[in-house]
Design an enzyme around this catalytic site. Sequence first.
Site, PDB file in Angstrom:
ATOM      1  N   ILE A 252      51.234 -11.275 -60.199  1.00 42.60           N
ATOM      2  CA  ILE A 252      49.877 -11.628 -59.761  1.00 42.60           C
ATOM      3  C   ILE A 252      49.732 -11.453 -58.241  1.00 42.60           C
ATOM      4  CG2 ILE A 252      48.266 -13.569 -59.530  1.00 42.60           C
ATOM      5  CD1 ILE A 252      49.431 -14.587 -62.276  1.00 42.60           C
TER       6      ILE A 252
ATOM      7  N   ASP B 155      57.282 -12.604 -49.330  1.00 41.06           N
ATOM      8  CA  ASP B 155      58.058 -12.806 -50.559  1.00 41.06           C
ATOM      9  C   ASP B 155      59.535 -12.864 -50.192  1.00 41.06           C
ATOM     10  OD1 ASP B 155      59.217 -12.475 -53.298  1.00 41.06           O
ATOM     11  OD2 ASP B 155      57.174 -11.936 -53.833  1.00 41.06           O
TER      12      ASP B 155
ATOM     13  N   ASP C 130      60.601 -17.447 -47.396  1.00 38.58           N
ATOM     14  CA  ASP C 130      60.945 -18.331 -48.515  1.00 38.58           C
ATOM     15  C   ASP C 130      60.072 -19.574 -48.396  1.00 38.58           C
ATOM     16  OD1 ASP C 130      62.063 -20.154 -50.263  1.00 38.58           O
ATOM     17  OD2 ASP C 130      64.134 -19.735 -49.660  1.00 38.58           O
ATOM     18  N   VAL C 131      59.274 -19.862 -49.420  1.00 41.51           N
ATOM     19  CA  VAL C 131      58.349 -20.999 -49.303  1.00 41.51           C
ATOM     20  C   VAL C 131      59.066 -22.348 -49.324  1.00 41.51           C
ATOM     21  CG1 VAL C 131      56.378 -19.708 -50.232  1.00 41.51           C
ATOM     22  CG2 VAL C 131      57.771 -21.134 -51.783  1.00 41.51           C
TER      23      VAL C 131
ATOM     24  N   ASN D  79      50.513 -18.246 -53.747  1.00 37.71           N
ATOM     25  CA  ASN D  79      50.725 -17.801 -55.128  1.00 37.71           C
ATOM     26  C   ASN D  79      52.180 -17.891 -55.581  1.00 37.71           C
ATOM     27  OD1 ASN D  79      50.156 -15.893 -57.575  1.00 37.71           O
ATOM     28  ND2 ASN D  79      51.734 -14.845 -56.374  1.00 37.71           N
TER      29      ASN D  79
ATOM     30  N   SER E   3      47.545 -23.110 -62.951  1.00 36.12           N
ATOM     31  CA  SER E   3      47.868 -22.549 -64.274  1.00 36.12           C
ATOM     32  C   SER E   3      47.058 -23.271 -65.334  1.00 36.12           C
ATOM     33  CB  SER E   3      49.355 -22.742 -64.571  1.00 36.12           C
ATOM     34  OG  SER E   3      49.633 -22.478 -65.931  1.00 36.12           O
TER      35      SER E   3
ATOM     36  N   TYR F  47      57.197 -27.644 -65.428  1.00 38.20           N
ATOM     37  CA  TYR F  47      56.267 -26.623 -64.911  1.00 38.20           C
ATOM     38  C   TYR F  47      54.831 -27.138 -64.951  1.00 38.20           C
ATOM     39  CZ  TYR F  47      53.861 -22.137 -64.475  1.00 38.20           C
ATOM     40  OH  TYR F  47      53.034 -21.115 -64.078  1.00 38.20           O
TER      41      TYR F  47
ATOM     42  N   LYS G 153      52.252 -27.754 -61.851  1.00 44.06           N
ATOM     43  CA  LYS G 153      50.970 -27.043 -61.724  1.00 44.06           C
ATOM     44  C   LYS G 153      49.787 -28.024 -61.755  1.00 44.06           C
ATOM     45  CE  LYS G 153      52.287 -22.830 -61.035  1.00 44.06           C
ATOM     46  NZ  LYS G 153      51.887 -22.079 -59.847  1.00 44.06           N
TER      47      LYS G 153
ATOM     48  N   THR H 220      48.168 -16.981 -70.050  1.00 48.38           N
ATOM     49  CA  THR H 220      49.441 -16.253 -70.061  1.00 48.38           C
ATOM     50  C   THR H 220      49.199 -14.808 -69.642  1.00 48.38           C
ATOM     51  OG1 THR H 220      50.157 -17.667 -71.863  1.00 48.38           O
ATOM     52  CG2 THR H 220      51.483 -15.728 -71.416  1.00 48.38           C
TER      53      THR H 220
HETATM   54  P1  NAI Z   1      56.457 -13.157 -60.777  1.00 46.42           P
HETATM   55  O1  NAI Z   1      57.810 -13.726 -61.022  1.00 46.42           O
HETATM   56  O2  NAI Z   1      56.135 -11.803 -61.306  1.00 46.42           O
HETATM   57  O3  NAI Z   1      56.132 -13.204 -59.230  1.00 46.42           O
HETATM   58  C1  NAI Z   1      56.407 -14.347 -58.452  1.00 46.42           C
HETATM   59  C2  NAI Z   1      56.824 -13.933 -57.065  1.00 46.42           C
HETATM   60  O4  NAI Z   1      57.074 -15.131 -56.311  1.00 46.42           O
HETATM   61  C3  NAI Z   1      58.120 -13.105 -57.049  1.00 46.42           C
HETATM   62  O5  NAI Z   1      57.925 -11.908 -56.318  1.00 46.42           O
HETATM   63  C4  NAI Z   1      59.127 -14.020 -56.373  1.00 46.42           C
HETATM   64  O6  NAI Z   1      60.084 -13.333 -55.587  1.00 46.42           O
HETATM   65  C5  NAI Z   1      58.231 -14.894 -55.525  1.00 46.42           C
HETATM   66  N1  NAI Z   1      58.906 -16.145 -55.179  1.00 46.42           N
HETATM   67  C6  NAI Z   1      59.560 -16.979 -56.009  1.00 46.42           C
HETATM   68  N2  NAI Z   1      60.126 -17.978 -55.319  1.00 46.42           N
HETATM   69  C7  NAI Z   1      59.800 -17.770 -54.022  1.00 46.42           C
HETATM   70  C8  NAI Z   1      60.093 -18.439 -52.819  1.00 46.42           C
HETATM   71  N3  NAI Z   1      60.881 -19.535 -52.796  1.00 46.42           N
HETATM   72  N4  NAI Z   1      59.567 -17.975 -51.662  1.00 46.42           N
HETATM   73  C9  NAI Z   1      58.815 -16.851 -51.657  1.00 46.42           C
HETATM   74  N5  NAI Z   1      58.520 -16.158 -52.759  1.00 46.42           N
HETATM   75  C10 NAI Z   1      59.006 -16.611 -53.925  1.00 46.42           C
HETATM   76  O7  NAI Z   1      55.462 -14.245 -61.391  1.00 46.42           O
HETATM   77  P2  NAI Z   1      53.879 -14.246 -61.664  1.00 46.42           P
HETATM   78  O8  NAI Z   1      53.710 -14.364 -63.121  1.00 46.42           O
HETATM   79  O9  NAI Z   1      53.198 -13.182 -60.926  1.00 46.42           O
HETATM   80  O10 NAI Z   1      53.505 -15.658 -61.049  1.00 46.42           O
HETATM   81  C11 NAI Z   1      52.757 -15.807 -59.855  1.00 46.42           C
HETATM   82  C12 NAI Z   1      52.135 -17.185 -59.857  1.00 46.42           C
HETATM   83  O11 NAI Z   1      51.270 -17.286 -60.976  1.00 46.42           O
HETATM   84  C13 NAI Z   1      53.131 -18.330 -59.983  1.00 46.42           C
HETATM   85  O12 NAI Z   1      52.719 -19.409 -59.172  1.00 46.42           O
HETATM   86  C14 NAI Z   1      53.033 -18.704 -61.444  1.00 46.42           C
HETATM   87  O13 NAI Z   1      53.397 -20.040 -61.675  1.00 46.42           O
HETATM   88  C15 NAI Z   1      51.544 -18.478 -61.680  1.00 46.42           C
HETATM   89  N6  NAI Z   1      51.130 -18.309 -63.059  1.00 46.42           N
HETATM   90  C16 NAI Z   1      51.651 -17.292 -63.821  1.00 46.42           C
HETATM   91  C17 NAI Z   1      51.233 -17.158 -65.123  1.00 46.42           C
HETATM   92  C18 NAI Z   1      51.787 -16.083 -66.017  1.00 46.42           C
HETATM   93  O14 NAI Z   1      51.549 -16.171 -67.241  1.00 46.42           O
HETATM   94  N7  NAI Z   1      52.453 -15.080 -65.501  1.00 46.42           N
HETATM   95  C19 NAI Z   1      50.243 -18.053 -65.716  1.00 46.42           C
HETATM   96  C20 NAI Z   1      49.746 -19.065 -64.822  1.00 46.42           C
HETATM   97  C21 NAI Z   1      50.193 -19.169 -63.540  1.00 46.42           C
END
Ligand code: NAI
Length: 249
Positions: free
Chosen positions: A18, A37, A53-54, A80, A132, A145, A149, A177
């Site tokens: 996302i 990231d 790193d957040v 995000n 979420s 989780y 959220k 999702t």
């Molecule tokens: P993803 O795993 O594809 O991307 C997440 C990114 O966050 C990765 O590039 C990762 O390296 C980065 N990240 C993780 N920990 C980190 C840290 N400590 N510092 C900096 N960067 C960090 O996941 P996605 O699905 O794109 O998720 C993005 C957001 O959307 C998240 O907050 C997730 O909880 C939320 N979300 C995702 C859903 C889904 O179905 N994929 C649904 C609802 C919310």
Amino acid sequence: MTRFDGLVAAVTGAGSGIGLATTEVLLRDGARVAALDLQPPAMRENLLPLKADVTDQASLDDAAAAAVEAFGGVDILICNAGIGAVGTVVDNEPEEWHRVYDVNVVGIARTVRAFLPSLQSSSRAAIVTTASIVSHVGLPQRAVYGASKGAVLALTLSMASDLVGDGIRVNCVTPGTVDTPWVGRLLDQADDPAAARRNLIARQPIGRLGRPDEIAEAIAYLASPQAGYVTGTNLAIDGGTSGFRVPTG
Ligand code: NAI
């Protein structure tokens, strides 16, 4: 003239899913983007990759300083970055609670602290967080989780209140999702990934998973000057999952 011309955005979690899709939409519509990231995307025109790193305030402070130096300020902050967790309250040890909260909840607080001085100097400042569907709907095996959220939603509303006087709008999206690498990894852990994917799709009234670009367009709307009257809102992009049930029989 496009909607983000002259505006600078910072996006966390910009390396995948996302966050990466949001970075693409912001760039497409004229923003310059600081892409934060653990593994940021490659440098290109108008995109500044920043390893951050957040869970580490110093790395976020450094990233904010680098973004300001490169672009002169930051108007839009997309919080995000997030990680998932599967299980019930019995399954997850306290260490897992702390690990997930540190990224998903405290990570947003740290990021906003780092970028707040820049946002306060902008006349078109906006923050968008990624909450979420589990912020407001109970789903199985999502205790840690979902709680994290839910906290993101509450934090978003609290920040909207605290920052309205600074002219900073604060909103969140609540995606259902979405077919990102994270969901792919989740499915890979199942005994039968294909069956697990079918089950996930079966709980979507609209009959399919979301796409990252569909969430990105919603985030971009909330971040844009066109949403100038929108603050303290959560925008559900979830294929109908939180709103209705499909007719049966
Ligand atoms: P993803 O795993 O594809 O991307 C997440 C990114 O966050 C990765 O590039 C990762 O390296 C980065 N990240 C993780 N920990 C980190 C840290 N400590 N510092 C900096 N960067 C960090 O996941 P996605 O699905 O794109 O998720 C993005 C957001 O959307 C998240 O907050 C997730 O909880 C939320 N979300 C995702 C859903 C889904 O179905 N994929 C649904 C609802 C919310």
